[in-house]
Write a protein that holds these residues in place. Structure first.
Motif, mmCIF file in Angstrom:
data_model
loop_
_atom_site.group_PDB
_atom_site.id
_atom_site.type_symbol
_atom_site.label_atom_id
_atom_site.label_comp_id
_atom_site.label_asym_id
_atom_site.label_seq_id
_atom_site.Cartn_x
_atom_site.Cartn_y
_atom_site.Cartn_z
ATOM 1 N N ALA A 1 0.813 -1.224 0.000
ATOM 2 C CA ALA A 1 0.000 0.000 0.000
ATOM 3 C C ALA A 1 0.846 1.274 0.000
ATOM 4 O O ALA A 1 0.671 2.134 -0.878
ATOM 5 C CB ALA A 1 -0.967 -0.015 1.179
ATOM 6 N N PRO A 2 1.775 1.459 0.959
ATOM 7 C CA PRO A 2 2.550 2.700 0.925
ATOM 8 C C PRO A 2 3.448 2.822 -0.302
ATOM 9 O O PRO A 2 3.661 3.930 -0.808
ATOM 10 C CB PRO A 2 3.382 2.632 2.222
ATOM 11 C CG PRO A 2 3.379 1.206 2.624
ATOM 12 C CD PRO A 2 2.079 0.649 2.150
ATOM 13 N N VAL A 3 3.980 1.690 -0.798
ATOM 14 C CA VAL A 3 4.800 1.754 -2.007
ATOM 15 C C VAL A 3 3.978 2.276 -3.178
ATOM 16 O O VAL A 3 4.417 3.155 -3.931
ATOM 17 C CB VAL A 3 5.397 0.364 -2.331
ATOM 18 C CG1 VAL A 3 6.021 0.354 -3.728
ATOM 19 C CG2 VAL A 3 6.441 -0.019 -1.306
ATOM 20 N N LEU A 4 2.758 1.757 -3.331
ATOM 21 C CA LEU A 4 1.893 2.208 -4.424
ATOM 22 C C LEU A 4 1.458 3.656 -4.251
ATOM 23 O O LEU A 4 1.173 4.344 -5.231
ATOM 24 C CB LEU A 4 0.655 1.310 -4.510
ATOM 25 C CG LEU A 4 0.892 -0.163 -4.871
ATOM 26 C CD1 LEU A 4 -0.422 -0.932 -4.855
ATOM 27 C CD2 LEU A 4 1.569 -0.284 -6.224
ATOM 28 N N MET A 5 1.409 4.124 -3.014
ATOM 29 C CA MET A 5 0.967 5.497 -2.749
ATOM 30 C C MET A 5 2.113 6.490 -2.700
ATOM 31 O O MET A 5 1.891 7.694 -2.539
ATOM 32 C CB MET A 5 0.199 5.527 -1.422
ATOM 33 C CG MET A 5 -1.092 4.725 -1.444
ATOM 34 S SD MET A 5 -1.846 4.563 0.194
ATOM 35 C CE MET A 5 -2.327 6.255 0.503
ATOM 36 N N GLY A 6 3.353 5.998 -2.814
ATOM 37 C CA GLY A 6 4.508 6.886 -2.760
ATOM 38 C C GLY A 6 4.850 7.352 -1.357
ATOM 39 O O GLY A 6 5.450 8.413 -1.185
ATOM 40 N N LEU A 7 4.487 6.561 -0.332
ATOM 41 C CA LEU A 7 4.751 6.913 1.062
ATOM 42 C C LEU A 7 5.816 5.986 1.649
ATOM 43 O O LEU A 7 6.157 4.958 1.066
ATOM 44 C CB LEU A 7 3.463 6.838 1.885
ATOM 45 C CG LEU A 7 2.310 7.727 1.391
ATOM 46 C CD1 LEU A 7 1.056 7.491 2.219
ATOM 47 C CD2 LEU A 7 2.712 9.208 1.432
ATOM 48 N N ASP A 8 6.337 6.334 2.803
ATOM 49 C CA ASP A 8 7.424 5.599 3.444
ATOM 50 C C ASP A 8 6.905 4.293 4.047
ATOM 51 O O ASP A 8 6.102 4.320 4.982
ATOM 52 C CB ASP A 8 8.033 6.482 4.550
ATOM 53 C CG ASP A 8 9.231 5.833 5.226
ATOM 54 O OD1 ASP A 8 9.520 4.654 4.951
ATOM 55 O OD2 ASP A 8 9.890 6.511 6.040
ATOM 56 N N PRO A 9 7.365 3.132 3.538
ATOM 57 C CA PRO A 9 6.862 1.862 4.076
ATOM 58 C C PRO A 9 7.263 1.625 5.529
ATOM 59 O O PRO A 9 6.526 0.997 6.291
ATOM 60 C CB PRO A 9 7.460 0.801 3.141
ATOM 61 C CG PRO A 9 8.615 1.477 2.475
ATOM 62 C CD PRO A 9 8.266 2.926 2.396
ATOM 63 N N ASN A 10 8.443 2.116 5.927
ATOM 64 C CA ASN A 10 8.849 1.970 7.333
ATOM 65 C C ASN A 10 7.861 2.661 8.268
ATOM 66 O O ASN A 10 7.417 2.096 9.267
ATOM 67 C CB ASN A 10 10.236 2.596 7.552
ATOM 68 C CG ASN A 10 11.344 1.607 7.364
ATOM 69 O OD1 ASN A 10 11.443 1.027 6.296
ATOM 70 N ND2 ASN A 10 12.160 1.390 8.369
ATOM 71 N N LEU A 11 7.537 3.904 7.928
ATOM 72 C CA LEU A 11 6.597 4.669 8.738
ATOM 73 C C LEU A 11 5.222 4.006 8.727
ATOM 74 O O LEU A 11 4.542 3.947 9.760
ATOM 75 C CB LEU A 11 6.500 6.102 8.209
ATOM 76 C CG LEU A 11 5.525 7.031 8.936
ATOM 77 C CD1 LEU A 11 5.967 7.233 10.376
ATOM 78 C CD2 LEU A 11 5.420 8.366 8.214
ATOM 79 N N GLY B 1 -0.435 17.092 -6.875
ATOM 80 C CA GLY B 1 -0.253 17.084 -5.431
ATOM 81 C C GLY B 1 0.893 16.190 -4.996
ATOM 82 O O GLY B 1 1.239 15.225 -5.694
ATOM 83 N N GLY B 2 1.469 16.473 -3.854
ATOM 84 C CA GLY B 2 2.559 15.671 -3.312
ATOM 85 C C GLY B 2 2.090 14.800 -2.164
ATOM 86 O O GLY B 2 0.885 14.651 -1.914
ATOM 87 N N SER B 3 3.056 14.253 -1.428
ATOM 88 C CA SER B 3 2.724 13.365 -0.314
ATOM 89 C C SER B 3 1.927 14.083 0.763
ATOM 90 O O SER B 3 1.046 13.488 1.394
ATOM 91 C CB SER B 3 4.006 12.773 0.288
ATOM 92 O OG SER B 3 4.653 11.930 -0.643
ATOM 93 N N ALA B 4 2.221 15.373 0.988
ATOM 94 C CA ALA B 4 1.486 16.124 2.012
ATOM 95 C C ALA B 4 0.011 16.245 1.641
ATOM 96 O O ALA B 4 -0.875 16.097 2.486
ATOM 97 C CB ALA B 4 2.101 17.517 2.193
ATOM 98 N N ALA B 5 -0.275 16.495 0.358
ATOM 99 C CA ALA B 5 -1.669 16.596 -0.086
ATOM 100 C C ALA B 5 -2.379 15.256 0.046
ATOM 101 O O ALA B 5 -3.555 15.194 0.434
ATOM 102 C CB ALA B 5 -1.726 17.082 -1.531
#
Length: 465
Positions: free
Chosen positions: A52-62, A104-108
């Motif tokens: 899920a986070p990989v597909l969303m461009g977010l940090d998998p560790n977090l 939009g970026g990760s913050a959005a």
């Protein structure tokens, strides 16, 4: 502390459940066995929770770390009566792709999801006060199924245009191996089939690089260049121990409106999970439905506030409980602790982030389709009849709008489209048409044989002419 569900009685001899018995949520096996069960729950949730986070461009560790915190919060809120792991929700993958496609970026992305989490909290509080009927009235199965379907199928262009072209042959082989694992493996292994397919694709990409060298295809940015299928350069630079990177959320109306429809899918997931666990433990949990929904919402708010994805109850872990007959919430506390430890290993996150695009292409062909078809399963389970125009018309329009990416432009800076517009059409269209429809379309008619319909206009002789 017993009232918070963090005190357990030892079941039997602490080794295995007695014949025909189950380990109830307020019981546990010995602590070593409980820790082992917790590790098994981590493996079960792991595939989807790091995809899920990989597909969303977010940090998998977090993401993994915050899933541990969210699970602890959920267990405390439900006072140990609802055994569940809150993994990373895949329902927002299409939302993230749409928001990033709009610039939009990760913050959005995380800001929009945080708002959805807050709305989910309010929905849970409403359910606590008014009962589950408030959900059924606002979101009947015909609407819920349609929204879940368009959320899944809306992702098709992401696979077709972004992941699959990066390495079509690895994508094809990964798809075939994953499909084999889903259908042919049994028990626990079938429940982590997506994870097994991803690992197989990862190893294939490494082998193809060693044998064939670089591939000439689009890379992650869309540029057609020579590149390695599996780039592990970031793994060597990553530390073994350290805190994951965090960022604050950002809020924009277009992003929030794209994300809001997913509330419907999250409510459906939570309701289904609570019902399933109640049946499995022989403990009706209707009184905990509102609390469970709110707790999931709080978990999502907590995760996204630091830059992680939303959380949701995981059916993968229901499978583990069914296979082991152990419903102890102590095992979920152990799983949550393991997740926190994983989150403190940046090298692990770098390995996850290196998953090749072609592998994701093969996985998502199946995964996104499965998400969409869950909507059809909601219809089947609830006997939704698509021969009734009242059901058919708003669903047909909403799904085509959602999947096709139809947009409705209001101003130069504001437009609705995709998931948001599709959901709006299904939800408002159904309720408006229901208010205007003739009585015979709103009646609960018995389903007839294929090829006949109970929804034709009644004739003057009572329809028996």
């Amino acid at each position: 502390m017993g009232g918070l569900g963090v005190r357990w009685k030892v079941h039997g001899d602490g080794r295995v459940p007695a014949p025909g018995a189950v380990v109830r949520p307020d019981e546990r096996l010995s602590w070593p066995r409980t820790a082992g069960l917790g590790a098994q729950h981590v493996v079960a949730m792991f595939g989807a929770s790091f995809v899920a986070p990989v597909l969303m461009g977010l940090d998998p560790n977090l993401a993994i770390m915050m899933s541990g915190f969210a699970t602890m919060l959920f267990l405390l809120a439900t006072r140990g009566r609802v055994p569940s792991y809150l993994g990373c929700s895949l329902s927002f993958v299409g939302v993230a792709a749409t928001i990033r496609g709009q610039g939009g970026g990760s913050a959005a992305v995380t800001g929009a999801i945080l708002v959805v989490g807050a709305v989910l909290v309010l929905v849970g509080l409403a359910v606590r006060k008014f009962g589950a009927r408030v959900i059924h009235a606002a979101m009947p199965p015909v609407v819920t199924g349609a929204v879940v379907m368009l959320i899944g199928f809306n992702l098709a262009p992401v696979t077709a245009a972004t992941y699959w072209p990066q390495d079509q042959w690895t994508a094809l082989l990964t798809m075939l191996l994953t499909g084999f694992a889903v259908v042919c493996l049994r028990g626990f292994w079938s429940r982590i089939a997506i994870f097994l397919g991803l690992v197989a694709g990862y190893l294939m990409s490494w082998a193809f690089d060693a044998v064939f060298g670089r591939i000439h295809s689009p890379d992650a940015s869309g540029r057609t260049v020579d590149h390695w299928r599996l780039d592990l350069s970031g793994v060597g630079k990553a530390d073994w121990f350290g805190l994951p990177s965090v960022h604050g959320p950002g809020f924009t109306w277009p992003a929030v409106l794209v994300a809001l429809p997913v509330v419907i899918a999250l409510v459906a997931e939570n309701a289904g999970h609570v019902k399933a666990v109640g049946e499995m433990t022989d403990d009706p949990l209707d009184d905990k439905l509102g609390t469970a929904i709110s707790a999931d919402g709080v978990g999502s708010v907590l995760s996204t506030a630091f830059g992680g994805p939303a959380t949701t109850t995981y059916s993968e872990n229901i499978g583990v409980m069914a296979a082991t007959r152990v419903y102890s919430t102590a095992a979920y506390w152990a799983a949550a602790c393991f997740a926190l430890l994983f989150g403190l290993c940046p090298k692990f996150g770098a390995v996850v982030a290196a998953v090749p695009g072609g592998v994701l292409g093969g996985i998502t062909v199946i995964l996104y389709g499965m998400i969409g078809l869950l909507g059809a399963q909601i219809w089947i389970n609830n006997g939704v009849d698509m021969r009734n125009p009242l059901n058919l018309v708003p669903v047909a329009a909403g799904i085509i709008i959602g999947i096709g990416g139809v947009t409705l432009k209001f101003t130069d800076s504001f437009e609705l489209g995709g998931i948001a517009l599709g959901t709006l059409v299904v939800l408002t269209g159904y309720h408006v048409l229901k208010a205007l429809a003739p009585p015979h379309l709103k009646a609960q008619e018995p389903l007839l044989d294929e090829g006949t319909s109970a929804y034709d206009e009644p004739e003057a002789d009572g329809g028996k002419g």
